[in-house]
Design a protein around this motif. Sequence first.
Motif, short mmCIF file in Angstrom:
data_model
loop_
_atom_site.label_atom_id
_atom_site.label_comp_id
_atom_site.label_asym_id
_atom_site.label_seq_id
_atom_site.Cartn_x
_atom_site.Cartn_y
_atom_site.Cartn_z
N LEU A 218 -22.03 2.11 -2.74
CA LEU A 218 -22.96 2.13 -3.86
C LEU A 218 -22.88 0.82 -4.65
O LEU A 218 -23.90 0.25 -5.05
N ALA A 219 -21.67 0.34 -4.86
CA ALA A 219 -21.48 -0.93 -5.57
C ALA A 219 -22.13 -2.08 -4.79
O ALA A 219 -22.75 -2.97 -5.38
N ALA A 220 -22.01 -2.06 -3.47
CA ALA A 220 -22.62 -3.11 -2.65
C ALA A 220 -24.14 -3.06 -2.76
O ALA A 220 -24.79 -4.10 -2.89
N TYR A 221 -24.70 -1.86 -2.74
CA TYR A 221 -26.15 -1.73 -2.86
C TYR A 221 -26.61 -2.18 -4.25
O TYR A 221 -27.65 -2.81 -4.40
N GLU A 222 -25.80 -1.88 -5.27
CA GLU A 222 -26.13 -2.35 -6.62
C GLU A 222 -26.12 -3.87 -6.68
O GLU A 222 -27.01 -4.49 -7.26
N ARG A 223 -25.10 -4.47 -6.08
CA ARG A 223 -25.01 -5.94 -6.07
C ARG A 223 -26.16 -6.57 -5.32
O ARG A 223 -26.70 -7.60 -5.72
N MET A 224 -26.56 -5.95 -4.21
CA MET A 224 -27.68 -6.51 -3.45
C MET A 224 -28.99 -6.33 -4.21
O MET A 224 -29.87 -7.20 -4.14
N ALA A 225 -29.14 -5.24 -4.94
CA ALA A 225 -30.33 -5.07 -5.77
C ALA A 225 -30.36 -6.15 -6.85
O ALA A 225 -31.42 -6.75 -7.12
N LEU A 226 -29.22 -6.41 -7.45
CA LEU A 226 -29.14 -7.46 -8.46
C LEU A 226 -29.46 -8.83 -7.83
O LEU A 226 -30.20 -9.63 -8.41
N PHE A 227 -28.93 -9.09 -6.65
CA PHE A 227 -29.22 -10.34 -5.94
C PHE A 227 -30.73 -10.49 -5.75
O PHE A 227 -31.30 -11.55 -6.03
N GLN B 54 -30.82 -24.21 -4.05
CA GLN B 54 -29.35 -24.12 -4.07
C GLN B 54 -28.87 -22.90 -4.86
O GLN B 54 -27.88 -22.27 -4.49
N THR B 55 -29.59 -22.55 -5.92
CA THR B 55 -29.24 -21.37 -6.71
C THR B 55 -29.38 -20.11 -5.86
O THR B 55 -28.49 -19.24 -5.86
N VAL B 56 -30.47 -20.02 -5.12
CA VAL B 56 -30.68 -18.87 -4.22
C VAL B 56 -29.57 -18.83 -3.18
O VAL B 56 -28.97 -17.77 -2.92
N GLN B 57 -29.26 -19.97 -2.59
CA GLN B 57 -28.21 -20.04 -1.56
C GLN B 57 -26.85 -19.66 -2.14
O GLN B 57 -26.07 -18.95 -1.51
N GLY B 58 -26.56 -20.12 -3.35
CA GLY B 58 -25.29 -19.79 -4.01
C GLY B 58 -25.17 -18.29 -4.27
O GLY B 58 -24.11 -17.69 -4.06
N GLU B 59 -26.26 -17.69 -4.73
CA GLU B 59 -26.28 -16.23 -4.95
C GLU B 59 -26.02 -15.51 -3.63
O GLU B 59 -25.28 -14.54 -3.58
N TRP B 60 -26.64 -16.00 -2.57
CA TRP B 60 -26.49 -15.40 -1.24
C TRP B 60 -25.03 -15.46 -0.79
O TRP B 60 -24.45 -14.46 -0.37
N GLU B 61 -24.44 -16.65 -0.89
CA GLU B 61 -23.06 -16.83 -0.44
C GLU B 61 -22.09 -15.99 -1.27
O GLU B 61 -21.09 -15.51 -0.74
N TYR C 158 -31.79 -10.65 4.12
CA TYR C 158 -31.69 -12.02 4.62
C TYR C 158 -33.08 -12.66 4.72
O TYR C 158 -33.29 -13.81 4.33
N SER C 159 -34.03 -11.89 5.23
CA SER C 159 -35.40 -12.39 5.33
C SER C 159 -36.00 -12.66 3.96
O SER C 159 -36.73 -13.64 3.78
N ALA C 160 -35.70 -11.80 2.99
CA ALA C 160 -36.20 -11.99 1.63
C ALA C 160 -35.64 -13.27 1.03
O ALA C 160 -36.36 -14.03 0.36
N LYS C 161 -34.38 -13.55 1.30
CA LYS C 161 -33.76 -14.79 0.81
C LYS C 161 -34.47 -16.00 1.41
O LYS C 161 -34.86 -16.93 0.70
N ASN C 162 -34.67 -15.98 2.71
CA ASN C 162 -35.35 -17.09 3.39
C ASN C 162 -36.79 -17.23 2.92
O ASN C 162 -37.27 -18.35 2.72
N ALA C 163 -37.47 -16.11 2.75
CA ALA C 163 -38.86 -16.15 2.30
C ALA C 163 -38.95 -16.73 0.88
O ALA C 163 -39.89 -17.46 0.57
N THR C 164 -37.99 -16.41 0.05
CA THR C 164 -37.97 -16.95 -1.32
C THR C 164 -37.78 -18.46 -1.28
O THR C 164 -38.48 -19.20 -1.98
#
Length: 171
Positions: free
Chosen positions: A53-62, A90-97, A115-121
Amino acid sequence: METLWILLAVLLPGTLIAGIAYLLIDKFLKNETLRREVEVRKINTSQIIPQRLAAYERMALFLERIKPTGLARRVSPQSTAKNYESILIQTVQGEWEHNLSQQIYVNPETWKLIYSAKNATQNFLRQCMEDLGDAATAQQLQEYIIRKSINENAPSNDALLKLQVDIQGNL
């Protein structure tokens, strides 16, 4: 013939005792296996599910943090548009990492969508820069990103929906 009766009289009780012992041990082992499975489910419920649940919350925040509108508002425009584009990517990439470790808790199909959403952004940000050209200022790029992203569906929206579906399906 008498020896056969004696042999049968000796072997029959031993065979019966061995058969009964086998059935008792088999039943005990099945119950023990069932008990261990219940224990594993308890551990899963009490430890792994909260982590998922915490991981899903973090990914929603991401996904919320990389939405172009919010990202452009959060990161102040600096120097040139090209430099600002680079900072945003770089901000998007940093959030991803920062959130990469969450993939062990997230459904693999959902992770691919994130991952696709990150790349599309990141591609959206590059496209905005291309649309304006090199002569644009960072302020103009910021305004263009905000205007364009208001009119378009954010790349992360589909991934956010998938996260919600995953969580609702697991509760």
